[in-house]
Design a protein around this motif. Structure first.
Motif, PDB file in Angstrom:
ATOM      1  N   GLN A   1       6.053  49.348  51.312  1.00 48.94           N
ATOM      2  CA  GLN A   1       5.569  50.685  51.660  1.00 48.94           C
ATOM      3  C   GLN A   1       5.443  50.851  53.177  1.00 48.94           C
ATOM      4  N   MET A   2       5.028  49.786  53.866  1.00 42.05           N
ATOM      5  CA  MET A   2       4.901  49.856  55.315  1.00 42.05           C
ATOM      6  C   MET A   2       6.253  50.101  55.989  1.00 42.05           C
ATOM      7  N   ARG A   3       7.338  49.734  55.297  1.00 42.22           N
ATOM      8  CA  ARG A   3       8.684  49.914  55.836  1.00 42.22           C
ATOM      9  C   ARG A   3       9.024  51.388  56.013  1.00 42.22           C
ATOM     10  N   PHE A   4       8.437  52.238  55.173  1.00 38.35           N
ATOM     11  CA  PHE A   4       8.768  53.668  55.294  1.00 38.35           C
ATOM     12  C   PHE A   4       7.568  54.581  55.470  1.00 38.35           C
ATOM     13  N   ILE A   5       6.345  54.072  55.295  1.00 37.02           N
ATOM     14  CA  ILE A   5       5.156  54.890  55.567  1.00 37.02           C
ATOM     15  C   ILE A   5       5.033  55.150  57.066  1.00 37.02           C
ATOM     16  N   LYS A   6       5.287  54.128  57.873  1.00 34.01           N
ATOM     17  CA  LYS A   6       5.182  54.285  59.327  1.00 34.01           C
ATOM     18  C   LYS A   6       6.441  54.950  59.877  1.00 34.01           C
ATOM     19  N   ALA A   7       6.245  56.012  60.653  1.00 35.37           N
ATOM     20  CA  ALA A   7       7.383  56.764  61.187  1.00 35.37           C
ATOM     21  C   ALA A   7       8.280  55.898  62.061  1.00 35.37           C
ATOM     22  N   GLU A   8       7.673  54.975  62.834  1.00 38.69           N
ATOM     23  CA  GLU A   8       8.488  54.129  63.706  1.00 38.69           C
ATOM     24  C   GLU A   8       9.373  53.183  62.897  1.00 38.69           C
ATOM     25  N   ASN A   9       8.913  52.813  61.713  1.00 36.38           N
ATOM     26  CA  ASN A   9       9.741  51.971  60.849  1.00 36.38           C
ATOM     27  C   ASN A   9      10.884  52.766  60.218  1.00 36.38           C
ATOM     28  N   ARG A  10      10.594  54.010  59.849  1.00 36.60           N
ATOM     29  CA  ARG A  10      11.668  54.867  59.334  1.00 36.60           C
ATOM     30  C   ARG A  10      12.732  55.076  60.406  1.00 36.60           C
ATOM     31  N   GLN A  11      12.278  55.243  61.647  1.00 41.53           N
ATOM     32  CA  GLN A  11      13.224  55.416  62.741  1.00 41.53           C
ATOM     33  C   GLN A  11      14.034  54.143  62.975  1.00 41.53           C
ATOM     34  N   ALA A  12      13.393  52.998  62.861  1.00 39.30           N
ATOM     35  CA  ALA A  12      14.103  51.735  63.053  1.00 39.30           C
ATOM     36  C   ALA A  12      15.180  51.567  61.993  1.00 39.30           C
ATOM     37  N   LEU A  13      14.859  51.861  60.732  1.00 40.09           N
ATOM     38  CA  LEU A  13      15.857  51.781  59.669  1.00 40.09           C
ATOM     39  C   LEU A  13      17.048  52.677  59.983  1.00 40.09           C
ATOM     40  N   ALA A  14      16.764  53.912  60.388  1.00 42.95           N
ATOM     41  CA  ALA A  14      17.833  54.861  60.703  1.00 42.95           C
ATOM     42  C   ALA A  14      18.700  54.357  61.857  1.00 42.95           C
ATOM     43  N   SER A  15      18.064  53.850  62.892  1.00 44.23           N
ATOM     44  CA  SER A  15      18.792  53.373  64.074  1.00 44.23           C
ATOM     45  C   SER A  15      19.644  52.161  63.742  1.00 44.23           C
ATOM     46  N   TRP A  16      19.096  51.235  62.967  1.00 44.13           N
ATOM     47  CA  TRP A  16      19.841  50.019  62.623  1.00 44.13           C
ATOM     48  C   TRP A  16      21.049  50.345  61.745  1.00 44.13           C
ATOM     49  N   LEU A  17      20.871  51.258  60.793  1.00 45.65           N
ATOM     50  CA  LEU A  17      21.997  51.659  59.946  1.00 45.65           C
ATOM     51  C   LEU A  17      23.078  52.340  60.771  1.00 45.65           C
ATOM     52  N   CYS A  18      22.653  53.160  61.732  1.00 46.94           N
ATOM     53  CA  CYS A  18      23.613  53.809  62.624  1.00 46.94           C
ATOM     54  C   CYS A  18      24.382  52.767  63.432  1.00 46.94           C
ATOM     55  N   GLU A  19      23.678  51.770  63.949  1.00 46.15           N
ATOM     56  CA  GLU A  19      24.349  50.718  64.721  1.00 46.15           C
ATOM     57  C   GLU A  19      25.362  49.962  63.858  1.00 46.15           C
ATOM     58  N   GLY A  20      25.012  49.735  62.596  1.00 48.00           N
ATOM     59  CA  GLY A  20      25.937  49.064  61.696  1.00 48.00           C
ATOM     60  C   GLY A  20      27.196  49.887  61.470  1.00 48.00           C
ATOM     61  N   ILE A  21      27.037  51.199  61.326  1.00 45.31           N
ATOM     62  CA  ILE A  21      28.194  52.082  61.157  1.00 45.31           C
ATOM     63  C   ILE A  21      29.046  52.084  62.420  1.00 45.31           C
ATOM     64  N   GLN A  22      28.401  52.101  63.580  1.00 45.83           N
ATOM     65  CA  GLN A  22      29.156  52.036  64.841  1.00 45.83           C
ATOM     66  C   GLN A  22      30.018  50.770  64.899  1.00 45.83           C
ATOM     67  N   GLU A  23      29.428  49.640  64.550  1.00 42.31           N
ATOM     68  CA  GLU A  23      30.175  48.377  64.590  1.00 42.31           C
ATOM     69  C   GLU A  23      31.353  48.404  63.628  1.00 42.31           C
ATOM     70  N   ASN A  24      31.117  48.933  62.438  1.00 44.13           N
ATOM     71  CA  ASN A  24      32.173  49.014  61.437  1.00 44.13           C
ATOM     72  C   ASN A  24      33.311  49.915  61.912  1.00 44.13           C
ATOM     73  N   TYR A  25      32.958  51.025  62.515  1.00 50.09           N
ATOM     74  CA  TYR A  25      33.953  51.991  62.997  1.00 50.09           C
ATOM     75  C   TYR A  25      34.753  51.423  64.161  1.00 50.09           C
ATOM     76  N   LEU A  26      34.088  50.818  65.117  1.00 49.81           N
ATOM     77  CA  LEU A  26      34.769  50.286  66.281  1.00 49.81           C
ATOM     78  C   LEU A  26      35.667  49.116  65.908  1.00 49.81           C
ATOM     79  N   LYS A  27      35.230  48.309  64.940  1.00 46.84           N
ATOM     80  CA  LYS A  27      36.043  47.187  64.483  1.00 46.84           C
ATOM     81  C   LYS A  27      37.363  47.680  63.892  1.00 46.84           C
ATOM     82  N   LEU A  28      37.281  48.761  63.109  1.00 46.54           N
ATOM     83  CA  LEU A  28      38.490  49.322  62.501  1.00 46.54           C
ATOM     84  C   LEU A  28      39.392  49.977  63.550  1.00 46.54           C
TER      85      LEU A  28
END
Length: 328
Positions: A298-325
């Motif tokens: 619950q702490m992973r998504f109750i805290k706004a900064e954690n929700r932002q971290a999840l969003a940012s990390w997923l975005c970074e993963g997509i960037q890596e996948n896109y640039l690799k291709l």
């Protein structure tokens, strides 16, 4: 008579002032050698999403070949995208263009459930928390991150009045819609068919050579003592979906190693016969963000900064996948 003229003149001035106040653009001068991409990025505007709007605003101000003219002043849209800005909320209207690293990438983002279906329901400190609200908030944050790097983003589930929210307890409601503005059905299968059809329609209208990926976010519901890390599903025969899922998993592991080095990360990647993975055309990843009933999760998504971290990390993963291709 003089008084009548003064009144008319005052009304005229007020109408001019009002028309200028309502203009939805500002001005910027093109530099020598600038193309559309560099000019728009310099002015914090996405070439992917706002180029056509920019050209429309500036009809008659280009060369015969349709290029920018050095020294010419051009109108700039004040908002990155009016509709996207309204979805993200007032505090996130003006998306800062960080770079163009995701130019050419098209992302379809789906927050699970919504409308009459809240999804999994949990409680913390006397507050009711629902899957659809937290998945939606993280989807919006993720979309904002992707947009700031030049991606084109389609929000499939949309709430007309819930932008990005920093509160711990997000008030549940039932007014979410499915793109473009469809009421979400109560029954499970029609609801999935509706959003799959919306995604496939959008995908058919995109450039077939573009990098297109579908991300579906959910929260799991398990017993209170069962803590899970973020984990991923992909279609069994989709190599592109699998590759993205593995990249996102590795990004999560790297981030946990960086910020919580003694914690460890056990998020998995697997296949599952889910309707959304089987019936949508873009390569897709279905993500479970945690157990809505477990205190640690619950702490992973109750805290706004954690929700932002999840969003940012997923975005970074997509960037890596896109640039690799792109480098292949």
């Amino acid at each position: 008579m003089i008084r009548y003229i003064l009144i008319l003149f005052t009304v005229f001035l007020l109408s001019i002032a009002s028309s200028f106040a309502q203009e939805n653009y500002e001005w910027s001068t093109a530099k020598n050698g600038e193309g559309f991409n560099s000019f728009l990025l310099r002015n914090h505007i996405s070439p992917i999403n706002d180029l056509e709007n920019f050209k429309y605003l500036n009809q008659g101000r280009f060369t015969k070949n349709g290029d920018l003219i050095a020294g010419e002043k051009y109108k700039l849209p004040l908002l990155y995208s009016t509709h996207l800005a309204s979805l993200l909320g007032e505090d996130h209207e003006n998306i800062k263009q960080v770079d163009n690293s995701l130019s050419g990438a098209v992302l379809y983002l789906v927050a699970g459930h919504g409308g009459p279906d809240p999804g999994a329901v949990g409680s913390i400190s006397g507050h009711k928390i629902t899957e659809d609200e937290y998945a939606y908030d993280i989807v919006l944050r993720m979309g904002e991150e992707l947009l700031s790097h030049g991606a084109k983003v389609h929000f499939i589930i949309q709430d007309p009045d819930d932008g990005i929210r920093d509160a711990a307890y997000l008030k549940p409601d039932k007014d979410e819609l499915c793109y473009p503005s469809q009421t979400i059905p109560r029954k499970h299968t029609p609801r999935l068919k509706q959003r799959a059809a919306a995604i496939n329609l959008l995908a058919r209208n995109e450039n077939k050579s573009a990098y297109q990926r579908l991300i579906i976010l959910h929260l799991d519901s398990r017993s209170k003592g069962n803590s899970t890390d973020v984990y991923f599903y992909h279609h069994a025969v989709s190599s592109k979906g699998k590759d993205l899922a593995l990249t996102l998993q590795q990004k999560m592991k790297d981030k946990y190693d960086e910020f919580q080095p003694n914690r460890g990360y056990e998020g998995t990647v697997g296949t599952r016969r889910l309707y959304m993975l089987q019936t949508t055309t873009p390569p897709s990843v279905f993500i479970e963000l945690g157990n809505i009933n477990n205190r640690n999760d619950q702490m992973r998504f109750i805290k706004a900064e954690n929700r932002q971290a999840l969003a940012s990390w997923l975005c970074e993963g997509i960037q890596e996948n896109y640039l690799k291709l792109k480098m292949k």
